[in-house]
Design an enzyme around this catalytic site. Structure first.
Site, short mmCIF file in Angstrom:
data_model
loop_
_atom_site.label_atom_id
_atom_site.label_comp_id
_atom_site.label_asym_id
_atom_site.label_seq_id
_atom_site.Cartn_x
_atom_site.Cartn_y
_atom_site.Cartn_z
N CYS A 25 24.19 -13.11 24.11
CA CYS A 25 24.66 -11.70 24.06
C CYS A 25 26.12 -11.71 23.91
O CYS A 25 26.81 -10.47 23.95
CB CYS A 25 24.32 -11.02 25.62
SG CYS A 25 25.25 -11.84 26.88
N ARG A 30 26.84 -3.61 30.12
CA ARG A 30 28.20 -3.78 30.92
C ARG A 30 28.43 -2.58 31.88
O ARG A 30 28.69 -1.50 31.46
CB ARG A 30 29.34 -3.75 30.09
CG ARG A 30 29.21 -4.89 29.07
CD ARG A 30 30.22 -4.80 28.18
NE ARG A 30 30.44 -5.97 26.95
CZ ARG A 30 29.76 -5.89 25.83
NH1 ARG A 30 29.18 -4.55 25.33
NH2 ARG A 30 30.10 -6.85 24.84
N ARG A 46 24.19 -6.35 33.74
CA ARG A 46 24.98 -7.34 34.15
C ARG A 46 25.98 -6.36 35.44
O ARG A 46 26.52 -5.54 35.23
CB ARG A 46 26.02 -7.74 33.24
CG ARG A 46 27.23 -8.99 33.61
CD ARG A 46 28.11 -9.25 32.51
NE ARG A 46 29.00 -8.16 32.25
CZ ARG A 46 29.85 -8.41 31.20
NH1 ARG A 46 29.95 -9.46 30.53
NH2 ARG A 46 30.91 -7.00 30.88
N HIS A 68 37.87 -5.15 -11.07
CA HIS A 68 37.95 -5.86 -9.89
C HIS A 68 37.61 -5.11 -8.50
O HIS A 68 37.30 -5.40 -7.72
CB HIS A 68 39.19 -6.49 -9.75
CG HIS A 68 39.61 -7.17 -8.62
ND1 HIS A 68 40.35 -6.93 -7.61
CD2 HIS A 68 39.36 -8.49 -8.30
CE1 HIS A 68 40.32 -7.65 -6.50
NE2 HIS A 68 39.81 -8.78 -6.93
N ASN A 111 31.34 -15.05 24.01
CA ASN A 111 32.52 -14.99 23.90
C ASN A 111 33.49 -15.66 24.96
O ASN A 111 34.23 -16.10 24.51
CB ASN A 111 32.91 -13.18 24.33
CG ASN A 111 32.20 -12.31 23.05
OD1 ASN A 111 31.77 -12.85 22.01
ND2 ASN A 111 32.22 -11.23 23.36
N ASP A 112 32.98 -15.51 26.24
CA ASP A 112 33.91 -16.12 27.18
C ASP A 112 33.64 -17.81 27.00
O ASP A 112 34.48 -18.44 27.20
CB ASP A 112 33.33 -15.78 28.77
CG ASP A 112 34.40 -14.82 29.16
OD1 ASP A 112 35.50 -14.85 29.12
OD2 ASP A 112 33.84 -13.72 29.62
N GLY A 115 26.86 -16.03 27.33
CA GLY A 115 27.81 -15.05 27.03
C GLY A 115 28.99 -16.15 26.10
O GLY A 115 29.76 -16.52 26.62
#
Ligand code: ADP
Ligand code: MG
Ligand code: MG
Length: 876
Positions: free
Chosen positions: A830, A560, A616, A454, A767-768, A765
């Site tokens: 992104c 960034r 950015r 396993h 994520n936001d 974007g």
């Protein structure tokens, strides 16, 4: 009337969705004329129906099951539930996608005290009869009634101790009979009722248990990790037993047509004489390599080898097979495309192309992109490893290097990992309950179990380093310590494992990044021919950018800039900028930052060798940068010619109630245009310099974050253009640049037509956008996601895998509104999702131009993009 049940002779490999992987392959093997114990499959649709009916098997399904039992009786010439000539069956789960060890199997079903007594007598092999019975009680109690294995195992251990033997096989018929009685007593003790004697009742109990196991916690975790939807359900296979536990002319084993660790084209496997079911994989006894079978039973071995070749040629892929020998007669119990390490997957795919078995396109499709991760994982630093003292060697079960602190339970692994500790999970052997702990660990070390145990199988699937079967370890689980050689490890001591050699070392050994093989390059090359999506990377430093280029990135999709401000003494100037009272003060501080930032950008452009670079503007709220230590505050005050109190007041003033939705992104530029001016200057000056010094074509893409209203965008864009033009004119050069926006606020999607008139590109974007669409923050989601999984509200983490229904609709809306307004507009993504295969596929479908992923996920994105293109082209 719906057909809920299929005999093996009625199905084939194309019916995977309905019959599950195990069922459709049992049917296919039957069709190929291979020796398969016959039986039937209850469909995945019946599983879904079972849940719809409130966890009940309805009359129609029940009738079809019983009808199929009758057909099976005819084939077998035996009767289910009969005392004189009983038919014994196994009840086996089998979903569409293989989920090894996640769901349950019951063997020898149909037995009770009367039946055992009869077959013990008639067969002249009472040991076999009682062994079947005690196994059946054990499995049925565990799987159907959820009594737990532990008590039964303790009873077996005690019996062995009393009899002075070490192996299960040394127990006599009488011992096993006695054990059966003890098991039943234990069952009654735990459940307050007698162990069921009626075969039909046993069968329905077992089938329902398999349906139920689809919803057990470990299956849910496994599905989440492997992108398997809950809605698929599992099929159930009911099959005549083949007995590997009849004595020295019987046995059971597993085999792979190629080495699942390296991909080498060579039959590999393990078997045990006089054993049944999971004995081989559970590590109860140490199995023999398959080649030994040739000496013991040459005819059976030859037949088996022929079958393995036939199967691999038929499926055109490496097969993972399970077989049982009953008194020198071979039975095939399972075949499937075998799980393999990433390295083996690449080698096998390339070899199959070279052998003329498959086309390149198929080779690209065969590789699971998520698996590539493991290849890119670190290895031990060769210098450091030379100096390390090897303590022992187990099996090289899953490659990669790992070091961490020793923990002894899955729960500890999870808890320590949550505290940010790197851990190595050390166990006697693992079981499916350990899955989350195994996931949390850097590496897994087991005392027992072979290459197909396993621990080994699951670790390979997860890409986690694993060394198994290191039997020299003296384990003291109770006191949370173990001894290997002369070294004692207590909980929390550092240890290092090499999953590629099986070696174990004391202490934490330094690691270096992975080296990528020729097969990897070939597959990636083929993938690049098929894919339409471009793949960029999220990189903030020249080092990351270089690594990403090596891994095939075709540009930077997100740099960034704020990440550049933390290093060294840059943070001082940046803090001065934040803690300025006037524009003049702020500009003076920005003047110090400008050359540093410009230098960073120059290195980035150079690393990208003329490929596009999206930069950015400053995004996070400013309070993230201010000092918290008294000494730092004093330093800042001195630099600014202010008092400590004044600085503290400014910091106080930066406090926000909800920073995620606060003063950040383009809002910063609206209040402090001079920040945008400085960043534009740095971007443009760097581009001019690099263009001049290197002859590289540089075309910066300036990305404005957090836009929700076109006027915000226009405001910032005007500043950018005015500043950029001034720089370009001063330099007297020609330079193209673009100004676009991150689409990460729902309002930007809703008004994308207006924004598209002004913007050169949209980069999602996600994520936001996910945070803002759901209205919860990524950092806090961890607090409730588990409850959401339990309540079946979410099947996966929307920050890891794109919510195509909600967030995806917003993306489509932005594309649909933007495209007609601006022909030249280009689109990318992104967010974290740019490196997630199913999300990449979605991006392909909606027609983005590129995805951008973190450097190590670039190959994953390239492969996923190719697979999306292949799938779409075929209109699958
Ligand atoms: P898993 O999906 O966990 O591999 P299986 O359904 O394959 O579970 O069952 C586990 C093991 O039980 C098999 O590898 C095989 O050894 C044994 N087994 C299952 N069905 C039978 C059968 N009809 N006869 C003999 N052994 C069986
Ligand atoms: Mg199982
Ligand atoms: Mg199996």
């Amino acid at each position: 009337m719906t057909k809920w049940v299929y005999m093996f002779s009625e199905g084939d490999a194309t019916m995977r969705n309905l019959l599950g992987g195990k069922g459709c392959n049992l049917a296919e093997m039957t069709k190929l004329g291979l020796p398969v114990p016959q039986g039937f499959t209850v469909t995945t649709e019946a599983c879904t129906q079972y849940y719809e009916d409130g966890k009940k098997i309805n009359d129609e399904i029940l009738a079809q099951i019983m009808d199929s039992v009758t057909k099976m009786e005819e084939i077998a010439g035996k009767k289910f539930g009969d005392n004189e000539n009983p038919l014994l069956v196994s009840v086996r789960s089998g979903a569409r996608a293989s989920m090894p060890g996640m769901m349950d199997t019951i063997l020898n079903l149909g037995l009770n005290e009367d039946v055992v007594s009869v077959i013990a007598e008639k067969s002249g092999n009472p040991r076999w009869a009682w062994d079947c019975y005690r196994r059946f009680i054990q499995m049925y109690s565990d799987v159907v009634m959820e009594v737990g294995k532990k008590y039964f195992e303790e009873l077996i251990d005690k019996m062995k101790e009393d009899k002075g033997v070490t192996e299960d096989t040394d127990l006599s018929a009488e011992d096993l009979k006695e054990l059966s009685a003890q098991f039943k007593a234990e069952y009654k003790n735990k459940l307050g009722e007698e162990f069921p004697t009626d075969a039909k009742e046993q069968l329905l109990g077992a089938i329902q248990a398999v349906f139920r196991s689809w919803d057990n916690p470990r299956a849910n975790v496994y599905r989440r990790d492997n992108d398997i939807p809950y809605s698929w359900g599992t099929a159930v296979n009911v099959q005549m037993m083949a007995f590997g536990n009849m004595g020295d002319t019987s046995g059971t084993g597993v085999a792979f047509t190629r080495d699942p660790a390296t991909g080498e084209n060579k039959l590999m496997g393990e078997f045990l004489i006089n054993a049944q079911g999971e004995d081989v994989v559970a590590g109860v006894r140490t199995p023999q390599p398959i080649s030994e079978l040739e000496k013991i039973m040459p005819e059976v071995y030859k037949e088996f080898v022929d079958i393995t070749e036939k199967l691999e040629n038929h499926y055109r892929d490496m097969q993972d097979m399970e077989f049982t020998i009953e008194d020198k007669k071979l039975y095939m119990l399972q075949t499937r495309n075998g799980k393999r390490t990433a390295k083996a997957a690449l080698k096998i795919a390339c070899d199959l192309v070279d052998e003329g078995m498959i086309k390149e396109e198929k080779a690209v499709e065969m590789i699971d992109p998520r698996n590539l991760d493991t290849l890119l994982h670190p290895q031990f630093d060769p210098k450091a490893i030379k100096e390390a003292k090897e303590l022992g060697r187990g099996l090289a079960a899953s490659p990669g290097a790992a070091s961490g602190k020793v923990v002894f339970t899955a729960a500890d692994a999870k808890a320590w990992d949550a505290k940010g500790e790197k851990v190595v999970l050390v166990r006697l052997e693992t079981s499916p309950e350990d899955i989350e702990g195994m996931k949390a660990a850097q590496g897994i070390l087991t005392v027992r179990g072979g290459m197909t145990s396993h621990a080994a199988v699951v670790a390979r699937g997860m890409g986690t380093c694993c060394v198994s079967g290191l039997s020299e370890i003296k384990m003291d689980e109770a006191n949370k310590k173990f001894t290997l050689g002369d070294t004692v490890f207590n909980e929390g001591d550092a240890i290092s494992l090499d999953g590629s050699t099986g070696a174990v070392y004391p202490g934490a050994i330094a690691t270096i990044p992975a080296e990528i093989s020729g097969d990897f390059g070939r597959i990636m090359g083929w993938a690049d021919q098929f894919r339409v999506l471009k793949v960029r990377t999220n990189a903030d430093t020249p080092e990351d950018a270089k690594r990403a280029r090596e891994l095939g990135a075709e540009g930077i999709g997100l740099c960034r800039t704020e990440h550049m401000f933390f290093e060294g003494d840059r943070i001082d100037a940046f803090r001065e900028m934040i803690c300025s009272d006037t524009v003049e003060e702020r500009e003076a501080a920005l003047e110090k930052i400008l050359p540093v930032q410009q230098g960073d950008f120059e290195k980035l452009y150079e690393a990208l060798e003329g490929n596009p670079v999206t930069i950015r503007f400053l995004d996070p709220p400013l309070h993230e940068f201010v000092p918290t230590e008294e000494a730092d505050i004093k330093k800042l005050a001195d630099a600014q010619g202010k008092t400590v109190e004044q600085i503290k007041e400014i910091i106080e003033g930066l406090h926000e109630f909800n920073p995620m939705m606060g003063h950040r992104g383009c809002r910063l530029t609206v209040t402090y245009p001079e920040i945008a001016k400085m960043q534009t200057r740095a971007i443009i000056r760097a581009a001019i310099n690099v263009k001049k010094n290197t002859n590289l074509e540089v075309k910066p893409e300036i990305m404005i974050p957090l836009v929700g209203e076109v006027k915000e965008f226009k405001f910032v864009k005007d500043i950018v253009i005015a500043t950029a033009e001034e720089e370009i004119n001063n330099a007297g050069v020609k330079l193209d640049y673009e100004v676009g926006t991150m689409i990460e606020i729902p309002r930007a999607c809703l008004t994308a037509d207006a924004i598209a008139k002004e913007a050169d590109f949209f980069c999602f974007g996600t994520n936001d956008l996910t945070q803002m669409t759901y209205g919860f923050s990524r950092d806090d989601a961890g607090k409730f996601l588990d409850s959401y999984y339990d309540a079946k509200i979410f099947e996966y983490d929307p920050f890891a895998k794109l919510d195509q229904v909600g967030v995806g609709s917003l993306m489509k809306m932005a594309l649909d509104k933007g495209r007609p307004v601006n022909d030249a507009l280009h689109f990318g993504i992104c967010g974290e999702h740019g490196g997630d295969p199913s999300s990449v596929e979605f991006c392909h479908e909606i027609g983005l131009d590129y995805v951008s992923a973190s450097p190590f996920r670039v190959p994953i994105a390239r492969l996923a993009a190719a697979q999306a293109a292949i799938n779409n082209r075929e209109g699958k």
